[in-house]
Design a protein around this motif. Sequence first.
Motif, PDB file in Angstrom:
ATOM      1  N   VAL A 103      58.041  44.890  52.386  1.00 20.63           N
ATOM      2  CA  VAL A 103      58.670  43.582  52.202  1.00 20.63           C
ATOM      3  C   VAL A 103      58.449  43.050  50.782  1.00 20.63           C
ATOM      4  O   VAL A 103      59.296  42.331  50.238  1.00 20.63           O
ATOM      5  N   ILE A 104      57.321  43.397  50.169  1.00 22.46           N
ATOM      6  CA  ILE A 104      56.943  42.813  48.868  1.00 22.46           C
ATOM      7  C   ILE A 104      58.051  42.932  47.808  1.00 22.46           C
ATOM      8  O   ILE A 104      58.290  41.967  47.069  1.00 22.46           O
ATOM      9  N   PRO A 112      67.931  39.635  47.548  1.00 19.47           N
ATOM     10  CA  PRO A 112      67.640  38.940  48.812  1.00 19.47           C
ATOM     11  C   PRO A 112      67.495  39.894  49.986  1.00 19.47           C
ATOM     12  O   PRO A 112      68.251  40.857  50.108  1.00 19.47           O
ATOM     13  N   LEU A 113      66.508  39.616  50.832  1.00 23.82           N
ATOM     14  CA  LEU A 113      66.342  40.352  52.089  1.00 23.82           C
ATOM     15  C   LEU A 113      67.321  39.769  53.106  1.00 23.82           C
ATOM     16  O   LEU A 113      67.302  38.568  53.379  1.00 23.82           O
ATOM     17  N   THR A 167      59.742  33.494  56.139  1.00 20.61           N
ATOM     18  CA  THR A 167      59.758  33.116  54.722  1.00 20.61           C
ATOM     19  C   THR A 167      58.965  34.140  53.930  1.00 20.61           C
ATOM     20  O   THR A 167      57.828  34.476  54.290  1.00 20.61           O
ATOM     21  N   LEU A 168      59.592  34.642  52.856  1.00 21.63           N
ATOM     22  CA  LEU A 168      58.890  35.557  51.960  1.00 21.63           C
ATOM     23  C   LEU A 168      58.039  34.747  50.994  1.00 21.63           C
ATOM     24  O   LEU A 168      58.337  33.586  50.702  1.00 21.63           O
ATOM     25  N   MET A 169      56.992  35.386  50.469  1.00 21.44           N
ATOM     26  CA  MET A 169      56.076  34.706  49.541  1.00 21.44           C
ATOM     27  C   MET A 169      55.944  35.579  48.301  1.00 21.44           C
ATOM     28  O   MET A 169      55.515  36.732  48.390  1.00 21.44           O
ATOM     29  N   TYR A 174      54.745  37.752  53.549  1.00 23.90           N
ATOM     30  CA  TYR A 174      55.683  36.905  54.292  1.00 23.90           C
ATOM     31  C   TYR A 174      54.985  36.259  55.479  1.00 23.90           C
ATOM     32  O   TYR A 174      53.900  36.687  55.890  1.00 23.90           O
ATOM     33  N   THR A 175      55.621  35.216  55.980  1.00 24.52           N
ATOM     34  CA  THR A 175      55.086  34.474  57.117  1.00 24.52           C
ATOM     35  C   THR A 175      56.196  34.291  58.146  1.00 24.52           C
ATOM     36  O   THR A 175      57.347  34.046  57.789  1.00 24.52           O
TER      37      THR A 175
END
Length: 254
Positions: A103-104, A112-113, A167-169, A174-175
């Motif tokens: 995901v990083i 965008p994912l 939500t990505l960070m 991500y969370t």
Amino acid sequence: MLKGECYKSIHGSHILHFHHVLDAYGHLSFRHPMNPSLFYMARSIAPALIATMNDIIEYRVSDGEPTNPNNSAQGYIERYIHSEIYCRFPDINAVVHSHAESVIPFTISGVPLKPCYHMAGFLNPDGVPVHDSANDVVAPNVPDLLVRNMYMGEALAKRFDDGNKVTLMRGHGYTVAAESIELAVFYAIYTQKNAAIQTAAVGLIAAAGGSMQNLRLLNDDEARERSASVATTAKRAWDLWVVEVADSTLYPKE
Ligand SMILES: [Zn+2]
């Protein structure tokens, strides 16, 4: 009931480790089923090694602090991710925070994912939002991208305001926020799988000399329909995942 949720959360942590969503880091929490002002997370420990209720700490939603100030077990620094989401969204009962490697790249590339396949229709078709915790650092906190206090947790929690589930960070992970432990685990696992699939598809297109316009994603209608049906199918996945971790000698058994 609380004991049942505690052991479900322990299963959830083991499942997330089994599926490489969590490694030595990251965490899963859940809200008290009867008292919405409380939530629970493991002490600061690798999620695969959580064994019993004694490893679980009770926290206040209001400030992310332990209800028992004499509890000597150290908690996760980033528990404010969880407390602020519970504080802001009464219908959210479980949260997962992950640093999964697949995901990083979507947190740092500007790409965008988006939902690529039918199992990830819960992702925002317009692109999963990317939050940058660097914007929330206030002295004397250090700029290390960790969510270290209520203020930083609140800024992240706002990214879920439109019903968003993930939500990505930036440069971090991500969370996931969900109505149940099972759904939070489901969303966390399939976010990671979707990221790997999207990266593979982009690589195939590039190797073929194609354009990113060739990337055929779920449209809004498809994503909405698939997202709506997840709740009815997630139990099948959960039941399998519980057996998988029970069959592994790595994870502690009660
Ligand atoms: Zn983290």
